[in-house]
Design an enzyme around this catalytic site. Structure first.
Site, short mmCIF file in Angstrom:
data_model
loop_
_atom_site.label_atom_id
_atom_site.label_comp_id
_atom_site.label_asym_id
_atom_site.label_seq_id
_atom_site.Cartn_x
_atom_site.Cartn_y
_atom_site.Cartn_z
N GLU A 39 0.82 -1.22 0.00
CA GLU A 39 0.00 0.00 0.00
C GLU A 39 0.85 1.26 0.00
O GLU A 39 0.36 2.34 0.31
CB GLU A 39 -0.95 0.00 1.21
CG GLU A 39 -2.06 -1.01 1.08
CD GLU A 39 -3.27 -0.71 1.96
OE1 GLU A 39 -3.15 0.10 2.90
OE2 GLU A 39 -4.33 -1.29 1.68
N LYS A 55 -16.05 -0.21 1.07
CA LYS A 55 -15.27 -0.61 -0.10
C LYS A 55 -16.28 -1.20 -1.08
O LYS A 55 -16.81 -2.29 -0.84
CB LYS A 55 -14.27 -1.70 0.28
CG LYS A 55 -13.14 -1.25 1.20
CD LYS A 55 -12.39 -2.48 1.73
CE LYS A 55 -11.16 -2.11 2.52
NZ LYS A 55 -10.63 -3.28 3.26
P1 PGA Z 1 -7.16 -5.34 1.79
O1 PGA Z 1 -6.76 -4.50 3.07
O2 PGA Z 1 -7.53 -4.41 0.69
O3 PGA Z 1 -5.90 -6.10 1.54
O4 PGA Z 1 -8.31 -6.23 2.19
C1 PGA Z 1 -7.21 -3.23 3.37
C2 PGA Z 1 -7.85 -3.18 4.71
O5 PGA Z 1 -7.90 -4.21 5.43
O6 PGA Z 1 -8.35 -2.13 5.08
ZN ZN Z 2 -9.10 -3.14 7.10
#
Ligand code: PGA
Ligand code: ZN
Length: 380
Positions: A170, A293
């Site tokens: 990230e 998300k």
């Molecule tokens: P992921 O992690 O996109 O790898 O699921 C992001 C998060 O847990 O916020």
């Molecule tokens: Zn998370």
């Protein structure tokens, strides 16, 4: 809106894995993907039969009139499951492309950028905790907020250069420090710039069925001890934000932590942007905030329903990137359209596309005399 043409393509993401891009009436969107994905998320694979699915969807959709909901329903209906077991990531890519073709509204209230400064866990790094986050709570403008996060990131990197090994999935810094040392050192730098700290513990990944395991610190904690530990670090480091402090089925301890602290307690794997799971959390009093998300729940209309339910029940929505990303800027546009107070979209690497979207929009509004302002951050 009349759908004249839909197309899907293979594309590549920030982890060098395949992903799906989709166009609706010439507007393009990409599917992201997670590494610490929750069990209750919608499917997010790239289907092998993409060409055939595209042909069949063209037959079904092209030439028809749709709104977001009926378009998303057509995708779910074609798939045959709410969790998109057949078309996987094609679902969110098409749904986001439809949304873009219809257009986003823009409010003048901007989200605070929650930046992942130091990382670990499934995203790569020394710590068990997945994300050490900074929130520039005193920033008076979006450009100032970005500047503060960037300064903290650079200052931490310079000050501890001998212990820094690089960047993870990230764009967060990877260090040789353990979890507590990272907290201590980052707290010092953040405090200087008036920023508060947050954590994504991503506790699903630490949970072995009985205990939460922190290998670097030689700790194995029962749920009760985990509660005590998280409360201790909330106090010691004046944490503003704690995401996924317990595993995805533990509504009870999420509730206890919410009641017993004044912190933003945020459900990611717990709620997976799913209205029903959020409803259960509201009923039980688990958390006071949730990660949003769009690809966790598969389509945009369901994402919006979850946001609306959260707001009605005083849960703070935090719109978020995934660890596998592209230059797609949909989450920035969603944040502005839905008055989301916090956006988690990293600090460096490919994630700047999402920050630049908002940075440019702020400046456009200023030039047009539209008086952009920072939104209301819940006061803690
Ligand atoms: P992921 O992690 O996109 O790898 O699921 C992001 C998060 O847990 O916020
Ligand atoms: Zn998370």
């Amino acid at each position: 809106m009349k759908v004249e043409e839909i197309s899907v393509y293979e594309a590549i993401n920030s982890r060098t894995n395949n992903t799906v891009a989709a166009e609706v009436n010439g507007k393009l969107a990409f599917a992201p993907s997670g590494a610490s994905a929750g069990t209750y998320e919608a499917s997010s694979f790239v289907p092998e039969d993409m060409k055939r699915f595209e042909e069949e969807l063209k037959e079904k959709i092209e030439g028809g009139e749709f709104d977001q909901r009926s378009f998303d329903e057509a995708l779910i209906d074609y798939d045959g499951s709410e969790s998109l077991e057949k078309i996987g990531s094609m679902g969110i890519a098409l749904s986001l492309a439809f949304k873009l073709a219809e257009g986003y509204e823009k409010n003048r209230y901007f989200p605070y950028p929650l930046g992942n400064a130091v990382g670990g866990g499934e995203h790569g790094g020394n710590t068990a905790i997945q994300e050490f986050l900074i929130l520039p709570v005193e920033a008076e403008s979006f450009p100032e907020a970005i500047e503060i996060n960037s300064k903290i990131y650079r200052e931490f990197r310079e000050k501890h250069s001998r212990k820094i090994m690089g960047m993870n999935d990230e764009g967060a810094l990877v260090t040789k420090m353990d979890d507590e040392e990272t907290l201590q050192k980052l707290y010092k730098v953040a405090e200087k710039h008036g920023a508060r700290l947050g954590l994504d513990i991503a506790a699903n990944e630490l949970w072995n069925g009985e205990k939460y395991v922190y290998p670097e610190m030689g700790m194995e904690l029962s749920p009760k001890q985990q509660l005590k530990f998280v409360k201790k670090i909330i106090d010691e480091y004046n944490l503003y934000y704690v995401e996924d402090p317990f595993h995805e089925d533990d509504y009870y301890n999420h509730k206890k932590l919410t009641v017993e602290t004044g912190c933003l307690i945020v459900g990611d794997d717990l709620f997976v942007t799913n209205e029903k799971r959020l409803g259960k959390g509201i009923e039980k009093g688990s958390c006071n905030s949730l990660i949003v998300k769009p690809n966790q729940v598969g389509v945009v209309s369901k994402t919006y329903k979850t946001i609306e339910k959260a707001v009605e029940n005083d849960y703070v929505p935090v719109v978020s990137h995934r660890s596998g990303e592209t230059c797609d800027t949909s989450i920035s546009k969603i944040a502005l359209e839905k008055n989301i107070p916090i956006i988690k979209a990293g600090i460096a690497d490919i994630r700047i596309s999402k920050l630049n979207e908002l940075l440019l929009e702020w400046q456009r509004m200023e030039k047009a005399g539209k008086n952009p302002e920072m939104g209301d951050l819940p006061l803690l």
